[in-house]
Design a protein around this motif. Structure first.
Motif, PDB file in Angstrom:
ATOM      1  N   ILE A 114      -4.579  -2.528  52.283  1.00  0.00           N
ATOM      2  CA  ILE A 114      -3.533  -3.244  51.558  1.00  0.00           C
ATOM      3  C   ILE A 114      -2.434  -3.639  52.540  1.00  0.00           C
ATOM      4  O   ILE A 114      -1.831  -2.777  53.192  1.00  0.00           O
ATOM      5  CB  ILE A 114      -2.963  -2.378  50.428  1.00  0.00           C
ATOM      6  CG1 ILE A 114      -4.079  -1.968  49.461  1.00  0.00           C
ATOM      7  CG2 ILE A 114      -1.854  -3.112  49.674  1.00  0.00           C
ATOM      8  CD1 ILE A 114      -3.628  -1.053  48.344  1.00  0.00           C
ATOM      9  N   TYR A 119      -1.415  -7.125  49.131  1.00  0.00           N
ATOM     10  CA  TYR A 119      -2.679  -7.779  48.779  1.00  0.00           C
ATOM     11  C   TYR A 119      -3.806  -7.314  49.699  1.00  0.00           C
ATOM     12  O   TYR A 119      -3.573  -6.829  50.812  1.00  0.00           O
ATOM     13  CB  TYR A 119      -2.552  -9.304  48.887  1.00  0.00           C
ATOM     14  CG  TYR A 119      -1.766  -9.952  47.763  1.00  0.00           C
ATOM     15  CD1 TYR A 119      -2.398 -10.572  46.692  1.00  0.00           C
ATOM     16  CD2 TYR A 119      -0.375  -9.940  47.786  1.00  0.00           C
ATOM     17  CE1 TYR A 119      -1.683 -11.169  45.668  1.00  0.00           C
ATOM     18  CE2 TYR A 119       0.367 -10.534  46.760  1.00  0.00           C
ATOM     19  CZ  TYR A 119      -0.302 -11.139  45.712  1.00  0.00           C
ATOM     20  OH  TYR A 119       0.418 -11.726  44.693  1.00  0.00           O
ATOM     21  N   ARG A 127      -7.351 -13.681  47.905  1.00  0.00           N
ATOM     22  CA  ARG A 127      -6.348 -12.610  48.001  1.00  0.00           C
ATOM     23  C   ARG A 127      -6.108 -12.024  46.603  1.00  0.00           C
ATOM     24  O   ARG A 127      -5.782 -12.747  45.661  1.00  0.00           O
ATOM     25  CB  ARG A 127      -5.046 -13.156  48.572  1.00  0.00           C
ATOM     26  CG  ARG A 127      -5.132 -13.400  50.086  1.00  0.00           C
ATOM     27  CD  ARG A 127      -3.923 -14.159  50.608  1.00  0.00           C
ATOM     28  NE  ARG A 127      -2.657 -13.511  50.278  1.00  0.00           N
ATOM     29  CZ  ARG A 127      -2.136 -12.478  50.943  1.00  0.00           C
ATOM     30  NH1 ARG A 127      -2.798 -11.962  51.978  1.00  0.00           N
ATOM     31  NH2 ARG A 127      -0.971 -11.961  50.590  1.00  0.00           N
ATOM     32  N   VAL A 128      -6.265 -10.707  46.532  1.00  0.00           N
ATOM     33  CA  VAL A 128      -6.147 -10.021  45.247  1.00  0.00           C
ATOM     34  C   VAL A 128      -5.006  -9.012  45.334  1.00  0.00           C
ATOM     35  O   VAL A 128      -4.936  -8.216  46.301  1.00  0.00           O
ATOM     36  CB  VAL A 128      -7.464  -9.304  44.883  1.00  0.00           C
ATOM     37  CG1 VAL A 128      -7.322  -8.598  43.531  1.00  0.00           C
ATOM     38  CG2 VAL A 128      -8.631 -10.285  44.861  1.00  0.00           C
ATOM     39  N   ARG A 129      -4.153  -9.044  44.362  1.00  0.00           N
ATOM     40  CA  ARG A 129      -3.036  -8.101  44.324  1.00  0.00           C
ATOM     41  C   ARG A 129      -3.568  -6.686  44.111  1.00  0.00           C
ATOM     42  O   ARG A 129      -4.363  -6.424  43.209  1.00  0.00           O
ATOM     43  CB  ARG A 129      -2.084  -8.461  43.177  1.00  0.00           C
ATOM     44  CG  ARG A 129      -0.893  -7.529  43.020  1.00  0.00           C
ATOM     45  CD  ARG A 129       0.131  -7.755  44.096  1.00  0.00           C
ATOM     46  NE  ARG A 129       1.257  -6.832  43.999  1.00  0.00           N
ATOM     47  CZ  ARG A 129       2.286  -6.856  44.837  1.00  0.00           C
ATOM     48  NH1 ARG A 129       2.322  -7.731  45.824  1.00  0.00           N
ATOM     49  NH2 ARG A 129       3.264  -5.991  44.697  1.00  0.00           N
TER      50      ARG A 129
END
Length: 377
Positions: A114, A119, A127-129
């Motif tokens: 992370i 992200y 891109r994923v939180r």
């Protein structure tokens, strides 16, 4: 001539009211106003008795635990944070899927960290939180992003190291460093053990816990002897282990005044007196053996409930313990009274010793008087 010599002798006798001494006399320490606990005295007087020894042994020093009570979750948060390492595993129903590795029902494994923005990057999902989400919430988020791109994707997210929640352990430990906190309840002894433990004996090691504006210090052995002191660890805690050998000081009418190190975990008052050679037969008052130390206010209230109302609300109170070895039972009491770090042991002079000093001072003058009388006769 004889009159002037006698007058000089009288003046000398009057001037000898205060003789040189190694410390206060027993009567000075055990005066009525001190024993009554009056506000004029700066310390509390407590005789050593069987009941008092039992009360001291049964007392649990929890000042360290009280300082950190209710603070700290005891481990890392279940939510992900910046710096956490992850392994994202993706399965597809087809061997020809985006993440297939050629095997039946192939799967792809993607390591991720992370970043500072919170992200992670997953191919084809973008891109994923991740920061602020639970592992399960992140898994669902990634799987949702892959729908329509991968063939019936199934996602598994595994947490590696929880580097967003760490504690620092330094000082006299085998492996100082920064240690990630697991999700489970983590105690102070847990993190010390993870760092390899102390390099020195536990009874000679102090532990200092620094948490924000709070700071507390206790002996490492007190985390074991009194489990309440083994407080929960919170992210960002700093732990310092320091080697502090215990000592006590001996003064007064003992055969050897000195600073004495503890050679074992426990040292009794009887052993302490023996270490310094015992009492000086020519000077010591066997009824005037005193031990000076600071005690917790709650303990002193238990020992002297009659003066509890007059005590200040400070955490520690100066206390003077007295042992009387003229009574044979005093030797048994000395066997069970435990010494502590920085204790001061003082043996008062017997009143006859003060008389002996006085006679030594005036002996030359008496000799001169005799000489003058012989000459005048």
């Amino acid at each position: 001539m004889r009159f002037s010599v006698v007058a000089a002798l009288c003046l000398t006798l009057g001037a000898c009211g205060a003789l040189p001494s190694e410390g206060p006399a027993a009567i000075s320490i055990t005066s009525d106003e001190v024993e009554a606990g009056s506000s004029a005295s700066d310390y509390t007087f407590i005789p050593i008795s069987k009941q008092n020894i039992e009360a001291i042994k049964g007392y649990r020093p929890l000042a360290f635990a009280n300082q950190f009570r209710g603070v700290g979750a005891g481990g890392a948060s279940t939510l992900l944070g910046v710096g956490d390492t992850l392994m994202v595993s993706i399965w597809e129903a087809s061997q020809d899927g985006l993440f297939s590795s050629g095997g039946k029902g192939g799967a792809g494994q993607i390591p991720a960290v992370i970043d500072e923005t919170g992200y992670i990057f997953v191919p084809y999902a973008g891109r994923v939180r991740a920061a602020g989400l639970s592992v399960e919430a992140l898994r669902q988020s990634i799987q949702k992003e892959l729908v329509g791109k991968a063939v019936e994707p199934q996602v598994l997210v595994t947490l590696g190291e929880k580097l967003s929640a760490t504690a620092v352990v330094v000082g006299d430990v085998m492996k100082p460093g920064v240690y990630p906190l697991p999700l489970r309840d983590t105690r102070l002894l847990d993190i010390v053990a993870t760092a390899g433990g102390s390099r020195q004996a536990t009874y000679e090691t102090e532990v200092t816990l620094k948490r924000g504006n709070r700071s507390g210090t206790t002996r490492l052995e007190q985390l074991i002897d009194f489990p309440e002191n083994n407080v929960r660890i919170a992210p960002g805690d700093n732990i310092l282990l320091s080697h502090h050998p215990r000592t006590f000081s001996a003064f007064g009418a003992v055969k050897s005044s000195q600073l004495v190190p503890f050679k074992t975990k426990g040292v009794t008052l009887a052993e302490a007196l023996a270490t310094v050679g015992g009492l000086n037969d020519n000077k010591a008052d066997a009824a005037g053996i005193f031990l000076f130390r600071y005690e917790d206010t709650n303990l002193v209230r238990n020992l002297r409930p009659e003066i509890a109302q007059s005590m200040s609300p400070h955490q520690t109170v100066p206390v003077v313990y007295r042992l009387d070895l003229r009574d044979p039972s005093g030797f048994f009491l000395a066997r069970f009274f435990e010494m502590r770090d920085k204790d001061i042991l003082y043996v008062a002079n017997h009143p006859t010793a003060e008389l002996g000093k006085f006679l030594q001072i005036i002996a030359p003058l008496l000799s001169n008087v005799a000489t003058v009388n012989n000459l005048t006769d």
